[in-house]
Design a protein around this motif. Sequence first.
Motif, mmCIF file in Angstrom:
data_model
loop_
_atom_site.group_PDB
_atom_site.id
_atom_site.type_symbol
_atom_site.label_atom_id
_atom_site.label_comp_id
_atom_site.label_asym_id
_atom_site.label_seq_id
_atom_site.Cartn_x
_atom_site.Cartn_y
_atom_site.Cartn_z
ATOM 1 N N UNK A 417 40.560 36.115 29.639
ATOM 2 C CA UNK A 417 39.996 37.419 29.277
ATOM 3 C C UNK A 417 38.523 37.490 29.645
ATOM 4 N N UNK A 418 38.023 36.454 30.283
ATOM 5 C CA UNK A 418 36.622 36.388 30.691
ATOM 6 C C UNK A 418 36.384 37.412 31.804
ATOM 7 N N UNK A 419 35.466 38.350 31.580
ATOM 8 C CA UNK A 419 35.225 39.428 32.538
ATOM 9 C C UNK A 419 34.716 38.900 33.875
ATOM 10 N N UNK A 420 33.884 37.871 33.845
ATOM 11 C CA UNK A 420 33.343 37.322 35.088
ATOM 12 C C UNK A 420 34.438 36.651 35.919
ATOM 13 N N UNK A 421 35.317 35.907 35.248
ATOM 14 C CA UNK A 421 36.426 35.267 35.959
ATOM 15 C C UNK A 421 37.368 36.321 36.540
ATOM 16 N N UNK A 424 36.068 37.676 39.760
ATOM 17 C CA UNK A 424 36.317 36.783 40.895
ATOM 18 C C UNK A 424 37.750 36.948 41.398
ATOM 19 N N UNK A 425 38.692 37.010 40.466
ATOM 20 C CA UNK A 425 40.106 37.164 40.833
ATOM 21 C C UNK A 425 40.320 38.458 41.609
ATOM 22 N N UNK A 426 39.643 39.521 41.177
ATOM 23 C CA UNK A 426 39.794 40.816 41.847
ATOM 24 C C UNK A 426 39.363 40.736 43.304
ATOM 25 N N UNK A 427 38.345 39.935 43.590
ATOM 26 C CA UNK A 427 37.870 39.785 44.971
ATOM 27 C C UNK A 427 38.876 39.030 45.841
ATOM 28 N N UNK A 428 39.726 38.204 45.201
ATOM 29 C CA UNK A 428 40.619 37.326 45.960
ATOM 30 C C UNK A 428 42.060 37.818 46.022
#
Length: 520
Positions: A417-421, A424-428
């Motif tokens: 639920x970490x927004x920063x993680x 990153x996933x959204x970019x990949x």
Amino acid sequence: MPQSLKSTVALSLSSHCEREESLMIKLKHPLSGLFENLRNVFEADEIGKEIANIAFPALLALAADPIASLVDSAFVGHIGSVELGAIGVSISIFNLVSKMFNLPLLNITTSFVAEDAVQKAVLTDFPLEPSSPVLKGLFSVESLNDNGEICEIAEANMPAEKPCLPSISSALVVGAILGLGEAFILAFLAGPILTVMGVGSSSPMRLPAVQYLRLKAVGAPAVVVALAVQGVFRGFMDTKTPLYATMTGNVVNIVLDPLLIFTLELGVSGAAIATVVSQFVVLGVLLWILAMKVTLLPPRMEELRLGRFLKSGGYLLARTVAILLVMTLSTSMAARQGPIQMAGHQICLQIWLAASLLSDSIALAGQAIIAAAFAKLDNIRVREASFRILQIGFVFGVFVALLLEATLSAFSRLFTTDADVLAVIKRLIHFVALTQPINSLAFVFDGIHYGASDFPYAAYSMIMASVPSAAFLLVLPHLWGIVAVWWGLTIVMSLRLGVGFLRIGTATGPWNFLKGGDVE
């Protein structure tokens, strides 16, 4: 040996010349089969049913290890991003050390057991003279004496309650030795290996990564031997038994994970212990069932055929080292981007690998069918199976790509639920989804190479494909960050696909018959 396979052997031996002549007449270009009967890719004909009967149970069984890793990631992800990144690095190291040796053993066992099983059926059903050219063509050099005759043909025709195939015993012995060696490496060199991976002593991921890796080392022997036994069942075209065993192990892992991680507050160590226990459960189930069907070890150790395992294994070891070094380098470069980037990379990588399992199961079905067909000198069957699984693999790759593109963003919230993680996933996401057709065909080509026992080409071509990919990963992530890591993964899979098309397209090696020549 199923009666249907024995009947196929009889048909193959009686009509070999006619089928070879028919094959030469029909062939145009070596790759022409890719475009034949495209509307009937999923037709439930004889070969379609055989592929499905092997591939579907294999798919569920192959999912065991990635599912276990995903389960661990899902639970550990709720502890924190540092812990999630730590087990990501540890899982990558475990895969490097174990699969470097395990995958060659698994694939060699599948091919050799399939060949031995066909040869055993031929001896049982067709008691020809030992000097018969048909039998000579079906047996490897190790099976012939100095006079060119098949060794112990009388023994092979004698009924036995439990058959003893040298390939099975050899696989178990090699697996046990490799497993112990891997356990030693992982347990005692965890610290130095993590340092090389970019997780130094000052990294917050260091302590949980060491804990997780050393505990998982205990399960290394179980993993290796269990994979060898799975290779035996696959060689017999039985993928249901490994499925039952891995399902049992996964249930154990899912039950133990929350109990050990949260209830007993063992954290990352609890996740590792749950995985190790499940791995030994899988091994126990597989060995128990196999022991009821065959003799696990021969009366005399000199009957083992370790020579051909070591020779072919050497080729596949080099190949596996090449691809795993690229995969591990990608993880190392991701770890150097920091815990947040590493956590996002870990989730995407696990989903990427798990999604590719569908294609791997299709490749496994092709490997078993093609190995048996080559042993029977049935080139039409080899060609039909090869192009059929390539067609099926591509269609499934496109399907998985569309599915991941539509659902991965929401699905990733199950892991963190970490927004920063999540950012990153959204970019990949696009890399994970759109590379699936490439991955699918690359894995299918692996199965085709292994089924043809084309181990030298599989090794040399993979080494050549890994060099530019590794060079890219060493340089570009420093400039482009985590996105460059995934460009590197895309490059290596694309080159892996390309060398597969090159081998069959040029009709070289075992595929010489595609241009009307003899099988090498």
